[in-house]
Design a protein around this motif. Structure first.
Motif, PDB file in Angstrom:
ATOM      1  N   ASP A  12       1.150  -0.930   0.097  1.00  0.00           N
ATOM      2  CA  ASP A  12      -0.233  -0.005   0.655  1.00  0.00           C
ATOM      3  C   ASP A  12       0.761   1.263  -0.078  1.00  0.00           C
ATOM      4  N   CYS A  13       1.930   1.624   0.997  1.00  0.00           N
ATOM      5  CA  CYS A  13       3.059   2.305   0.651  1.00  0.00           C
ATOM      6  C   CYS A  13       3.711   2.880  -0.476  1.00  0.00           C
ATOM      7  N   GLN A  14       3.984   1.637  -1.240  1.00  0.00           N
ATOM      8  CA  GLN A  14       4.458   1.781  -2.579  1.00  0.00           C
ATOM      9  C   GLN A  14       3.341   1.903  -3.280  1.00  0.00           C
ATOM     10  N   LYS A  15       2.497   1.755  -3.580  1.00  0.00           N
ATOM     11  CA  LYS A  15       1.357   2.662  -4.248  1.00  0.00           C
ATOM     12  C   LYS A  15       0.953   3.922  -3.860  1.00  0.00           C
ATOM     13  N   ARG A  16       0.858   4.077  -2.327  1.00  0.00           N
ATOM     14  CA  ARG A  16       0.453   5.353  -2.545  1.00  0.00           C
ATOM     15  C   ARG A  16       1.800   6.711  -2.926  1.00  0.00           C
ATOM     16  N   ILE A  17       3.642   5.965  -2.649  1.00  0.00           N
ATOM     17  CA  ILE A  17       4.270   6.914  -3.253  1.00  0.00           C
ATOM     18  C   ILE A  17       4.280   7.150  -4.824  1.00  0.00           C
ATOM     19  N   GLU A  18       4.117   5.816  -5.269  1.00  0.00           N
ATOM     20  CA  GLU A  18       3.887   6.252  -7.515  1.00  0.00           C
ATOM     21  C   GLU A  18       2.588   6.881  -7.122  1.00  0.00           C
ATOM     22  N   GLN A  19       1.155   6.789  -6.630  1.00  0.00           N
ATOM     23  CA  GLN A  19       0.047   7.829  -6.932  1.00  0.00           C
ATOM     24  C   GLN A  19       0.956   9.150  -6.626  1.00  0.00           C
ATOM     25  N   LEU A  20       1.312   9.196  -5.559  1.00  0.00           N
ATOM     26  CA  LEU A  20       1.607  10.365  -5.187  1.00  0.00           C
ATOM     27  C   LEU A  20       3.021  11.565  -6.016  1.00  0.00           C
ATOM     28  N   GLN A  29       4.449  22.171 -12.220  1.00  0.00           N
ATOM     29  CA  GLN A  29       4.219  23.456 -13.442  1.00  0.00           C
ATOM     30  C   GLN A  29       2.506  24.209 -13.570  1.00  0.00           C
ATOM     31  N   VAL A  30       2.808  25.139 -13.699  1.00  0.00           N
ATOM     32  CA  VAL A  30       1.307  25.861 -13.572  1.00  0.00           C
ATOM     33  C   VAL A  30       1.401  27.408 -15.019  1.00  0.00           C
ATOM     34  N   GLN A  31       0.546  27.000 -15.164  1.00  0.00           N
ATOM     35  CA  GLN A  31       0.694  28.414 -16.430  1.00  0.00           C
ATOM     36  C   GLN A  31       0.879  30.089 -15.581  1.00  0.00           C
ATOM     37  N   GLU A  32       1.602  31.363 -15.612  1.00  0.00           N
ATOM     38  CA  GLU A  32       1.377  31.532 -15.308  1.00  0.00           C
ATOM     39  C   GLU A  32      -0.317  32.752 -14.906  1.00  0.00           C
ATOM     40  N   GLY A  33      -0.331  32.355 -13.822  1.00  0.00           N
ATOM     41  CA  GLY A  33      -1.608  32.833 -13.275  1.00  0.00           C
ATOM     42  C   GLY A  33      -2.370  31.872 -12.601  1.00  0.00           C
ATOM     43  N   ASP A  34      -2.068  30.382 -12.831  1.00  0.00           N
ATOM     44  CA  ASP A  34      -3.307  29.286 -12.594  1.00  0.00           C
ATOM     45  C   ASP A  34      -2.074  29.008 -11.361  1.00  0.00           C
ATOM     46  N   GLN A  35      -3.496  28.528 -10.545  1.00  0.00           N
ATOM     47  CA  GLN A  35      -3.054  27.575  -9.348  1.00  0.00           C
ATOM     48  C   GLN A  35      -2.642  25.967  -9.701  1.00  0.00           C
ATOM     49  N   PRO A  36      -1.706  25.508  -9.270  1.00  0.00           N
ATOM     50  CA  PRO A  36      -1.359  23.964  -9.222  1.00  0.00           C
ATOM     51  C   PRO A  36      -2.539  23.223  -9.166  1.00  0.00           C
ATOM     52  N   PRO A  37      -3.042  21.944  -9.787  1.00  0.00           N
ATOM     53  CA  PRO A  37      -4.379  21.105  -9.142  1.00  0.00           C
ATOM     54  C   PRO A  37      -4.464  20.773  -7.341  1.00  0.00           C
ATOM     55  N   GLU A  38      -3.246  21.114  -7.076  1.00  0.00           N
ATOM     56  CA  GLU A  38      -2.843  20.317  -5.152  1.00  0.00           C
ATOM     57  C   GLU A  38      -1.517  20.950  -4.902  1.00  0.00           C
ATOM     58  N   ASN A  39      -1.250  21.268  -3.583  1.00  0.00           N
ATOM     59  CA  ASN A  39      -0.372  22.221  -3.137  1.00  0.00           C
ATOM     60  C   ASN A  39       0.904  21.323  -3.036  1.00  0.00           C
ATOM     61  N   PRO A  40       1.649  21.796  -3.467  1.00  0.00           N
ATOM     62  CA  PRO A  40       2.937  20.624  -3.933  1.00  0.00           C
ATOM     63  C   PRO A  40       3.574  20.356  -2.458  1.00  0.00           C
ATOM     64  N   GLN A  41       3.486  21.513  -1.509  1.00  0.00           N
ATOM     65  CA  GLN A  41       4.153  21.084  -0.037  1.00  0.00           C
ATOM     66  C   GLN A  41       3.488  20.531   0.231  1.00  0.00           C
ATOM     67  N   ALA A  42       2.304  20.479   0.701  1.00  0.00           N
ATOM     68  CA  ALA A  42       1.437  19.402   1.338  1.00  0.00           C
ATOM     69  C   ALA A  42       1.560  18.103   0.554  1.00  0.00           C
ATOM     70  N   LEU A  43       1.417  17.846  -0.466  1.00  0.00           N
ATOM     71  CA  LEU A  43       1.708  16.605  -1.487  1.00  0.00           C
ATOM     72  C   LEU A  43       3.322  16.707  -0.900  1.00  0.00           C
ATOM     73  N   ILE A  44       4.642  17.109  -1.020  1.00  0.00           N
ATOM     74  CA  ILE A  44       5.757  16.308  -0.400  1.00  0.00           C
ATOM     75  C   ILE A  44       5.826  16.005   0.693  1.00  0.00           C
ATOM     76  N   ALA A  45       5.031  16.597   1.547  1.00  0.00           N
ATOM     77  CA  ALA A  45       4.671  16.194   3.017  1.00  0.00           C
ATOM     78  C   ALA A  45       4.933  15.003   3.535  1.00  0.00           C
ATOM     79  N   GLU A  46       3.557  14.894   2.215  1.00  0.00           N
ATOM     80  CA  GLU A  46       2.535  13.466   2.290  1.00  0.00           C
ATOM     81  C   GLU A  46       3.719  12.991   1.650  1.00  0.00           C
ATOM     82  N   LEU A  47       4.035  12.550   1.269  1.00  0.00           N
ATOM     83  CA  LEU A  47       5.480  12.284   0.556  1.00  0.00           C
ATOM     84  C   LEU A  47       6.457  11.342   1.468  1.00  0.00           C
ATOM     85  N   GLU A  48       7.035  12.112   2.265  1.00  0.00           N
ATOM     86  CA  GLU A  48       8.507  12.076   3.163  1.00  0.00           C
ATOM     87  C   GLU A  48       7.663  11.541   4.352  1.00  0.00           C
TER      88      GLU A  48
END
Length: 152
Positions: A12-20, A29-48
């Motif tokens: 399960d952890c291995q699958k979750r890491i791949e999903q992350l 990456q996003v175009q100028e003025g757009d927001q990413p679909p998810e907060n990268p910092q939150a995803l990085i924290a979850e990955l760690e």
């Protein structure tokens, strides 16, 4: 927790890491003025956190496998190594049989005739024994997984 449960959690952890990984890539990456679909910092924290959980599980699984004896006196680690090599040998012999069993159609006497250099029936019988040994060993490993408590 049983060893088998820890093995399931490891997958399960291995699958979750791949999903992350995929979610981080989509948010990288996003175009100028757009927001990413998810907060990268939150995803990085979850990955760690998930990688740390995986590392702990792997350590505990390896320790348990190294210190737990099966009925025949070998450890689970020994049995896993034996099982993996049985599978590897069977795979190599299967490739050999497939290469040796190739029938080449000849349309005239002038064409080159080829012969198998190995006894296919004997190799097939040996492969059947390897497959049986693999299944029996795998059953003993699975039984140990369900009956063994995960060590700290």
């Amino acid at each position: 927790m049983k060893l088998s449960e820890a093995l399931i959690l490891r997958v399960d952890c291995q699958k979750r890491i791949e999903q992350l990984r995929q979610r981080l890539i989509r948010s990288a990456q996003v175009q100028e003025g757009d927001q990413p679909p998810e907060n990268p910092q939150a995803l990085i924290a979850e990955l760690e956190a998930t990688v740390n959980e995986l590392a702990d599980l792997i350590k505990r699984i390896n320790k348990t496998n190294s210190l737990t004896n099966l009925q025949e006196g070998s450890t689970i680690s020994d049995a896993l190594a034996a099982r993996d090599t049985l599978l590897l040998k069977r795979s190599v012999y299967d490739s050999l049989v497939n290469a040796a069993a190739v029938n080449q159609s000849r349309y005239s006497q002038a064409e080159i005739k080829s012969f198998s250099t190995v006894n296919i029936a004997e190799l097939q019988s040996y492969m059947d024994r390897l497959a049986r040994d693999y299944r029996e060993l795998d059953t003993r490993i699975q039984e140990a997984n369900w009956n063994t408590e995960l060590l700290d």
